[in-house]
Design a protein around this motif. Structure first.
Motif: not given
Length: 597
Positions: A27-36, A80-89, A132-141
């Motif tokens: 939830i904290y990570l999703l809220e880093q992208l405020p709005g719908k 706003q698009l959010c991608f929840l993915i595994r670290p697969r190339i 790389f400069g157009d997306v923000s990246t984070d990790e959900w532990a």
């Protein structure tokens, strides 16, 4: 039917806190992208995510639409698009939608959340793609997913192939982080045992993280940890499962603690998804039972249920009101579950009858005992000739010339057989090898040319496999001179019809009995070593000392979980199984297919 635990058995810790931690961080990570925002979820993350945060929870935090990652052009009108993915190339490359939007003059915000962690290689791909400069990246532990009161899963099926086949050690840090998270909540641990190269590296990674982190004094809830590599014991996951939960997994495939029963089980035109855990009272009674005992229990359960319903007769209005308010709902739920498990048992019985299941079990047991080898080889040959979809192979039955299976299954599987050979699951016959000592031990052998080739092959394998020696030293195969009563099991061998005690579980039993590896030097030598035992200067509560965390690196089977539950009941322990994935023979072979991604 279900075996009752000893009265002095300790209580297991509450694992619901792991779910809350994972949910709060997401939830904290999703809220880093405020709005719908629209959320794209990788397919194999959808079921684990549903156990942590359902759709309504995501909607509360401004997730507008949910999509499954399908490796095709993205259709989304959101800014706003959010991608929840595994670290697969492969998945990271799919996020080329950013370039497509830029080319079309659309300016959106993009966020990639990697789970359980992000790797440098993924960021390199983003750089190569020019985004790389157009997306923000984070990790959900998101390391630990509790599936039941004594099962926690990392949901990393690729761990086995990447580590043991490809030699890719990127998941070692993940394993160490998972252990560190568990330790920070339920530790400190007083004793840590392990065997296997990967286990040693995971232990070292965990210790590094403990040193880096902040130490807090607290009361331990888990006292002992045992780490074990999957390649220490390949025999057990390749054996056919005959405990109820294992059979359900083999036939219907349990995913993330949930199974989908089709019309053949539900006796309707609909499929039903059922959560399989200790909350299901019927399932909890039969999950660890040998399948031959299940029908008798279900029949008795049906009679008891009918008796409970019949109590309504002769009740006055007040009694009826109490019955309806306090008992009827529970009885209806139990009736529904009972019907499903009876349907599942009947369906499994039909399928196994069609597959000559008894003949397969007889062959496996003969191979485990080292008897009737020629008959076993004939059985394997027949299945190769019939091109059975996958042939269960283990370290002591893979004694065929590797060219023959390739001729039958096709050259498409050439790399698959190379993978099997690399792991020691397929042994190629060497020219000029002859049967010597093994001939006298393995019974009558004819001298015709065909039999000669086969027995030569078995001799080749026998020289390279340590299973026979391990079996003798650890008494893995119970003596067959007395009948084994599956209704009253006397040891862990009941999970394989009394024919075999799983090597992995026997090792755990022996180390706990000896309080270390002393006296098991020959066993560890046969298993190529990498064993370790560490004792901390701690004095945990007696209950914590009897709660043991077993971490399987590379996956474990439901049969092994059942065996550990049995051992715990007998010795007054409670085992918690922490595994990188739930596996079985089919998944193990699938992991080695050459087209695996």
């Amino acid at each position: 039917m279900a075996h009752s635990a000893r009265r002095d058995s300790p209580e297991l810790p509450d694992f619901s806190v792991l779910k809350r931690l994972a949910r709060d961080q997401l939830i904290y990570l999703l809220e880093q992208l405020p709005g719908k925002k629209d959320l794209f979820i990788e397919a194999d993350l959808m079921s684990p995510l549903d156990r942590i945060a359902n759709v309504s929870t995501l909607k509360q935090h401004e997730v507008d639409k949910l999509y499954k990652v399908e490796y095709k052009p993205v259709v989304s009108t959101s800014d706003q698009l959010c991608f929840l993915i595994r670290p697969r190339i492969q998945t990271v490359k799919w996020v080329y939608v950013v370039n497509a939007d830029k080319a079309a003059g659309k300016f959106k915000r993009y966020k990639i959340i990697f789970t359980p962690q992000k790797f440098y290689a993924c960021e390199t791909v983003l750089e190569e793609q020019g985004i790389f400069g157009d997306v923000s990246t984070d990790e959900w532990a998101f390391y630990l997913l509790p599936l039941d009161e004594d099962i926690i899963n990392l949901e990393l099926p690729e761990f086995f192939r990447d580590n043991f086949l490809e030699g890719d050690q990127r998941w070692v840090r993940t394993g160490g982080s998972a252990l560190h998270l568990f330790h920070s909540i339920y530790g400190p641990f007083s004793k840590v045992y392990g065997i296997g190269r990967c286990s040693k590296m995971v232990y070292e990674s965990w210790r590094e993280q403990v040193k880096e982190g902040e130490q807090k004094a607290r009361q331990a809830e888990v006292g002992t940890v045992f780490l074990i590599d999957r390649d220490v014991d390949f025999v057990t996951p390749l054996c056919s499962q005959v405990v109820y939960e294992g059979l359900v997994d083999d036939i219907f495939r349990i995913k993330c603690g949930c199974v989908e029963f089709g019309p053949d089980v539900t006796s309707s035109d609909k499929s039903i998804k059922v959560m399989l855990n200790s909350q299901d009272k019927v399932f909890n009674e039969i999950r660890n039972e040998h399948f031959s005992n299940v029908f008798g229990f279900l029949s008795q359960k049906a009679r008891n249920l009918q008796t409970a319903y019949d109590k309504r007769r002769g009740m006055d209005i007040k009694q009826m009101k109490t019955f309806v308010s306090e008992e009827l709902k529970g009885l209806k739920q139990e009736h529904r579950l009972l019907s499903l498990h009876i349907g599942a048992s009947e369906s499994m019985m039909k399928k196994k009858t069609k597959q000559d299941f008894q003949e397969l079990l007889k062959t496996e047991h003969s191979l485990l005992e080292g008897f009737e080898i020629r008959e076993c080889i004939s059985f394997i040959e027949e299945h190769i000739n019939r091109q059975v979809s996958y042939l269960k192979r283990n370290q002591f039955s893979n004694n065929l010339n590797s060219a023959w299976p390739c001729q039958s299954y096709g050259v498409d599987h050439l790399l698959t057989f190379a993978n099997l050979k690399q792991l020691g699951l397929l042994v190629e016959q060497q020219p000029g090898e002859t049967l010597t000592v093994m001939e006298s031990k393995m019974g009558k052998l004819v001298n015709d040319k065909t039999a000669g080739k086969l027995t030569d092959a078995f001799s080749s394998l026998a020289k390279k496999s340590n299973f026979r020696a391990l079996s003798r030293r650890l008494s893995l195969v119970p003596k067959s001179d007395e009948e084994y009563d599956l209704r009253v099991p006397r040891d862990m061998a009941y999970i394989f019809s009394g024919a075999y005690i799983p090597l992995s579980c026997k090792l755990i039993e022996q180390v706990l009995e000896r309080d270390g590896w002393t006296g098991l030097e020959e066993v560890t030598r046969l298993l190529n070593g990498h064993e370790f035992a560490v004792t901390a200067d701690l004095r945990p509560q007696s209950d914590a000392q009897r709660i043991i965390l077993v971490m399987f690196l590379g996956g474990c089977t439901f049969s092994e979980i059942s065996a550990l539950r049995f051992l715990g009941r007998e010795r007054g322990y409670k085992f918690i199984v922490l595994t990188t994935a739930i596996t079985n023979s089919a998944r193990l072979i699938e992991a080695m297919l050459d087209n695996h991604v």
